[in-house]
Write an enzyme that holds these catalytic residues in place. Structure first.
Site, PDB file in Angstrom:
ATOM      1  N   LYS A  96      21.922  56.747 -36.604  1.00  0.00           N
ATOM      2  CA  LYS A  96      20.834  57.611 -37.040  1.00  0.00           C
ATOM      3  C   LYS A  96      21.366  59.031 -36.965  1.00  0.00           C
ATOM      4  O   LYS A  96      21.626  59.559 -35.881  1.00  0.00           O
ATOM      5  CB  LYS A  96      19.605  57.461 -36.148  1.00  0.00           C
ATOM      6  N   GLY A 157       7.465  64.469 -32.489  1.00  0.00           N
ATOM      7  CA  GLY A 157       6.571  64.564 -31.342  1.00  0.00           C
ATOM      8  C   GLY A 157       5.271  65.293 -31.596  1.00  0.00           C
ATOM      9  O   GLY A 157       4.463  65.465 -30.674  1.00  0.00           O
ATOM     10  N   ALA A 184       9.339  60.314 -37.525  1.00  0.00           N
ATOM     11  CA  ALA A 184       8.878  61.501 -36.792  1.00  0.00           C
ATOM     12  C   ALA A 184       7.494  61.962 -37.223  1.00  0.00           C
ATOM     13  O   ALA A 184       7.156  61.956 -38.410  1.00  0.00           O
ATOM     14  CB  ALA A 184       9.855  62.671 -36.927  1.00  0.00           C
ATOM     15  N   GLY A 185       6.708  62.356 -36.231  1.00  0.00           N
ATOM     16  CA  GLY A 185       5.410  62.961 -36.474  1.00  0.00           C
ATOM     17  C   GLY A 185       4.232  62.005 -36.467  1.00  0.00           C
ATOM     18  O   GLY A 185       3.084  62.444 -36.566  1.00  0.00           O
ATOM     19  N   ASN A 206       8.544  56.910 -31.540  1.00  0.00           N
ATOM     20  CA  ASN A 206       8.872  56.839 -30.123  1.00  0.00           C
ATOM     21  C   ASN A 206       7.748  57.430 -29.267  1.00  0.00           C
ATOM     22  O   ASN A 206       7.078  56.741 -28.509  1.00  0.00           O
ATOM     23  CB  ASN A 206      10.188  57.562 -29.855  1.00  0.00           C
ATOM     24  N   THR A 207       7.500  58.741 -29.428  1.00  0.00           N
ATOM     25  CA  THR A 207       6.581  59.450 -28.549  1.00  0.00           C
ATOM     26  C   THR A 207       5.178  58.857 -28.549  1.00  0.00           C
ATOM     27  O   THR A 207       4.538  58.760 -27.496  1.00  0.00           O
ATOM     28  CB  THR A 207       6.507  60.937 -28.948  1.00  0.00           C
TER      29      THR A 207
END
Length: 260
Positions: A96, A157, A184-185, A206-207
């Site tokens: 990645k 995040g 992301a986001g 992830n977050t």
């Protein structure tokens, strides 16, 4: 099934391994997500020592594919060097690719990203580039040899969900043969479902899972959302309208008139 380069996966959810309350919860959440690819920070593994060895044992027990990332790299040279170290450490050509331009927003350095991707593709890597939702950048990454492109929904995040829906729709329309992953986001399962409803092949997050009050339950929720979004896309979503359209027909129904 979704195909990334020459490998097929049944899950359309990729998940990260950072920020969890404990290694055990991380492992449980990944299992609950159904993900078959996990992202791992190369720098954390290199700096982890014995802790890193224990972490790798937990990942190995899951029996799924590892996607090392070049998180934190700010130059082409740094990203390429980190990718090569990752290949030696994890014994995989997958990477990645992240080249970061700004510490506050973690926005990608798209110029450096394209340059690094071209170098790594020529060196035999399967590059998964993290980029903005800019069509021109995505096309240059494809021209460099990337068969997967991973545009953001919003900054890493931020949990804002899809900020520019039209940009993501345009990417999907103009790159029909490229595997597209929203990365992301995303902050809620509904955000993931929306990405799959747009025709995206997968999401990476992830977050939103790791920082949930119950990461294991949240991972399961995202799994269901991704499955629902894909089924909805394949079933054929109706187009949005600017006016009402009755679901119950009125033609032929009786009308009663009062008699004076």
């Amino acid at each position: 099934m979704v195909k990334f380069y020459d490998t097929e996966f049944s899950s359309r959810l990729l998940i990260g391994t950072a920020l969890y309350p404990s290694p055990a919860i991380m492992q449980q959440a990944i299992r609950a997500s159904g993900a078959q690819i996990v992202t791992v920070s190369v720098r954390r593994e290199m700096a982890g020592g014995k802790t890193g060895d224990a972490f790798w044992s937990l990942i190995h027990e899951l029996g799924i594919a590892v996607l090392p990332n070049t998180a934190g790299c700010k130059s082409v040279r740094e990203a390429v060097t980190t990718a090569k170290l990752a290949r030696e450490l994890f014994h995989t050509p997958r990477i990645k690719l992240e080249v970061i331009a700004d510490d506050e927003t973690l926005q990608p350095d798209v110029i450096g990203l394209v340059e690094a991707a071209a170098i790594l593709i020529k060196d035999g890597f399967e590059v998964y580039p993290y980029c903005t939702d800019d069509l021109g950048v995505a096309m240059k990454l494809v021209d460099a040899g990337c068969r997967v492109v991973m545009p953001w929904a919003a900054p890493i995040g931020s949990a804002r969900g899809i900020v520019n829906r039209d940009a993501l729709k345009l990417l999907r329309r103009r790159l029909p043969d490229i595997a597209l992953v929203v990365d992301a986001g995303l902050g809620a399962p509904s955000h993931a479902a929306q990405a799959l409803e747009l025709g995206y092949d997968a999401v990476l997050l992830n977050t939103a899972v790791a920082k949930a009050a119950d990461p294991v339950a949240m991972a399961g929720a995202f799994r269901l959302a991704v499955e629902a979004g894909r089924v909805g896309y394949e079933a054929g979503l109706m187009d949005a309208r600017d006016f009402a359209s009755p679901s119950t027909p009125v033609v032929g129904t009786p009308f009663w008139h009062a008699v004076s």
